[in-house]
Motif scaffolding. Sequence first.
Motif, short mmCIF file in Angstrom:
data_model
loop_
_atom_site.label_atom_id
_atom_site.label_comp_id
_atom_site.label_asym_id
_atom_site.label_seq_id
_atom_site.Cartn_x
_atom_site.Cartn_y
_atom_site.Cartn_z
N GLY A 1 0.81 -1.20 0.00
CA GLY A 1 0.00 0.00 0.00
C GLY A 1 0.84 1.26 0.00
N GLY A 2 0.16 2.39 0.20
CA GLY A 2 0.85 3.68 0.14
C GLY A 2 1.61 4.04 1.40
N GLY A 3 1.52 3.19 2.44
CA GLY A 3 2.28 3.44 3.66
C GLY A 3 1.57 4.38 4.63
N ILE A 4 2.13 4.48 5.82
CA ILE A 4 1.60 5.34 6.88
C ILE A 4 2.45 6.59 6.95
CG2 ILE A 4 1.06 5.51 9.35
CD1 ILE A 4 1.00 2.43 9.40
N PRO A 5 1.84 7.79 6.91
CA PRO A 5 2.64 9.02 7.00
C PRO A 5 3.56 8.99 8.22
CG PRO A 5 0.36 9.55 6.48
CD PRO A 5 0.40 8.08 6.77
N GLU A 6 4.77 9.49 8.05
CA GLU A 6 5.78 9.43 9.10
C GLU A 6 5.31 10.10 10.40
OE1 GLU A 6 10.51 10.54 9.77
OE2 GLU A 6 9.54 10.86 7.82
N ASP B 1 2.20 -13.15 25.58
CA ASP B 1 3.62 -13.06 25.91
C ASP B 1 4.46 -12.74 24.69
OD1 ASP B 1 3.13 -13.73 28.61
OD2 ASP B 1 3.10 -15.87 28.09
N GLY B 2 3.87 -12.04 23.76
CA GLY B 2 4.59 -11.61 22.57
C GLY B 2 4.44 -10.11 22.38
N ASP B 3 4.50 -9.66 21.11
CA ASP B 3 4.37 -8.23 20.85
C ASP B 3 3.98 -8.02 19.39
OD1 ASP B 3 4.31 -5.57 21.34
OD2 ASP B 3 6.47 -5.31 21.60
N LEU B 4 3.49 -6.82 19.12
CA LEU B 4 3.16 -6.40 17.76
C LEU B 4 3.76 -5.02 17.57
CD1 LEU B 4 1.64 -6.51 15.04
CD2 LEU B 4 -0.34 -5.55 16.22
N VAL B 5 4.62 -4.87 16.55
CA VAL B 5 5.29 -3.59 16.32
C VAL B 5 5.21 -3.23 14.84
CG1 VAL B 5 6.88 -3.87 18.26
CG2 VAL B 5 7.53 -4.72 15.99
N LEU B 6 5.35 -1.93 14.59
CA LEU B 6 5.48 -1.45 13.22
C LEU B 6 6.96 -1.49 12.87
CD1 LEU B 6 4.43 -0.07 10.61
CD2 LEU B 6 4.75 2.13 11.79
N LEU B 7 7.33 -2.36 11.94
CA LEU B 7 8.74 -2.52 11.60
C LEU B 7 9.22 -1.38 10.70
CD1 LEU B 7 10.74 -4.63 12.53
CD2 LEU B 7 10.45 -5.81 10.35
N LYS B 8 8.45 -1.10 9.67
CA LYS B 8 8.78 0.01 8.77
C LYS B 8 7.57 0.34 7.91
CE LYS B 8 10.73 -3.02 5.21
NZ LYS B 8 11.89 -3.32 4.35
N SER B 9 7.56 1.56 7.38
CA SER B 9 6.47 1.98 6.50
C SER B 9 6.97 3.10 5.60
CB SER B 9 5.27 2.47 7.33
OG SER B 9 4.19 2.80 6.48
N SER B 10 6.65 2.95 4.32
CA SER B 10 7.04 3.96 3.33
C SER B 10 6.00 3.95 2.20
CB SER B 10 8.44 3.66 2.78
OG SER B 10 8.44 2.43 2.07
N GLU B 11 6.25 4.70 1.18
CA GLU B 11 5.33 4.74 0.04
C GLU B 11 5.28 3.42 -0.69
OE1 GLU B 11 6.48 7.98 -2.39
OE2 GLU B 11 5.88 9.53 -0.94
N GLU C 1 2.41 10.18 11.58
CA GLU C 1 1.36 9.41 12.24
C GLU C 1 1.87 8.10 12.84
OE1 GLU C 1 -1.81 8.78 9.53
OE2 GLU C 1 -2.31 10.90 9.30
N GLN C 2 3.05 7.65 12.42
CA GLN C 2 3.56 6.35 12.83
C GLN C 2 3.70 6.18 14.36
OE1 GLN C 2 7.08 5.25 10.62
NE2 GLN C 2 6.14 5.75 8.63
N PRO C 3 4.15 7.22 15.11
CA PRO C 3 4.28 7.01 16.57
C PRO C 3 2.95 6.80 17.28
CG PRO C 3 5.59 8.90 15.83
CD PRO C 3 4.69 8.52 14.71
N TYR C 4 1.83 7.09 16.61
CA TYR C 4 0.53 7.07 17.32
C TYR C 4 -0.40 5.95 16.86
CZ TYR C 4 2.25 11.80 18.09
OH TYR C 4 3.03 12.89 18.40
N ILE C 5 0.07 5.08 15.96
CA ILE C 5 -0.86 4.12 15.37
C ILE C 5 -1.40 3.10 16.37
CG2 ILE C 5 0.14 4.34 13.07
CD1 ILE C 5 1.61 1.70 13.61
N PHE C 6 -0.66 2.88 17.48
CA PHE C 6 -1.15 1.93 18.48
C PHE C 6 -1.92 2.61 19.60
CE2 PHE C 6 2.51 -0.43 16.68
CZ PHE C 6 1.85 -1.58 16.28
N GLU C 7 -2.09 3.94 19.50
CA GLU C 7 -2.87 4.66 20.49
C GLU C 7 -4.36 4.38 20.27
OE1 GLU C 7 -1.90 6.44 23.07
OE2 GLU C 7 0.23 6.14 22.64
N ARG C 8 -5.08 4.22 21.36
CA ARG C 8 -6.51 3.95 21.27
C ARG C 8 -7.24 5.13 20.62
NH1 ARG C 8 -7.08 3.15 27.61
NH2 ARG C 8 -5.00 2.38 27.21
#
Length: 463
Positions: free
Chosen positions: A398-403, A441-451, A405-412
């Motif tokens: 896809g077109g990616g997540i704007p830079e 006992d795991g995790d979900l993270v945004l590894l990277k996002s670009s265009e 906005e990336q720090p807030y994507i896991f915010e409710r």
Amino acid sequence: MFTKNNKRISLRSYWTSRYLVTLFLGLTVIAIISALWIRHNTLENRLNMMELMADNLSNRIVATNEHQPPPDFFQEKNAKLDIYPIMYIVDTSGDIVSRNRPGPLMKQFDSSILEAEEPYLKITLMNERFYLVKSPIEIDNSIVGWVVLMDSKEHLTHVEQEYTQLAIMIISLALLGWAAIYVLSSRLSKPIKDVAEAAKLVSEGNYQIDIPNNGKEKEVFELIQSFKEMTHKLEKLESLRTELLAGVTHELKTPVTAISGLLQAVRDEVVTGEEAKEFLNISLNEVEKMKKMVEDLLAFNQFATNAVMVLHKDYYDINEVVEDAVFTWQIAQQDEGIEIEINQISTPTEVLVDPLRFQQIITNLLNNAKSAMDNQGEIRITIMEENQQIAIDVVDTGGGIPEEEQPYIFERFFRGENKKLKVRGLGLGLTLSKMIANALDGDLVLLKSSEEGTTFRITLLKK
């Protein structure tokens, strides 16, 4: 919440008054013990001095070889200890030969007094206690008489300067103690008073508080710091509550309005036949969306409030778990514009997971990827082994997540600007997915996002 109670007193008054009572009682006991100790020491010292005086007088009589007192006998007085005892010169039969004071105190001394071995004796005359010390007058190893000194207990224990000094010391300690507790109580009560006043503001809904926190006391510092953190969290929770109410209202209002309009059109026969069925199908789709939003909200609330969520964790082959989750998502899709590629791990590896909850994570990620690619693109899922964990990367084109906005994507309740225009929702999908991953006992993270695309990584513990 905060009511005025006339029985309540300030912390400073409470501790100062009680400290003063304790201090007064303690100093009173100390003063009494000290006074008794001064009297005892004074008596001992003066009795010792009287013994020295008696010995000195006896030696002077022997030196003059006379049985009469020296000319300055009646002026004998110890100015240092402020004593002036009654002095007697007594012959061996107990008759008084001479004395320095007239009066009927003693007419004769009994032999039991003169021959007693004690350094000093206690006798009572005219209901008054006297102390008596004696020293023999020896000439050619023969006792020819006695020097007897006697004084009342009242005179021997009478002191003025020592009591004055004791009183000054006790009063000074009392004033110093009072000043110290007053200052310390004031220092302690001020931050507590500030916190109490701030709590009143918080109870009224005002979270903008400013409490100085420059004290050196650890407990006071931690109290104020904890209160500030609590206030900040309450403010955030209040903001989230308002945001949640507004978001739920807005997101549910749209489908409800649409359903209402569609059903009213069918009821009023504005549309009939196949068109009416189409309207009913659209209404059912809107109901499903509402149902999904409510389920997300309930699931999120269950995790957010630390409620017990049943997790059926066990060891499963990660290849099969991922494949089943993707297959379940695919059969629910009505278009064929999304291609999914799964790169499985070469050797069978088991992970500790709840397949149903893991499927929720995969479903959310695939739905987001589908939305980001406008229902047209490729999704690649790669399973890898990293140390004691298994990593599952979900990559879209896809077109990616704007830079920004990336720090807030896991915010409710956070929804990107582009997503708000495309998909209705509450912004809880990624938040809920991360909570589930943490519960496993795991995790979900945004590894990277670009265009060029976006990569999310799920990590799980392997067996």
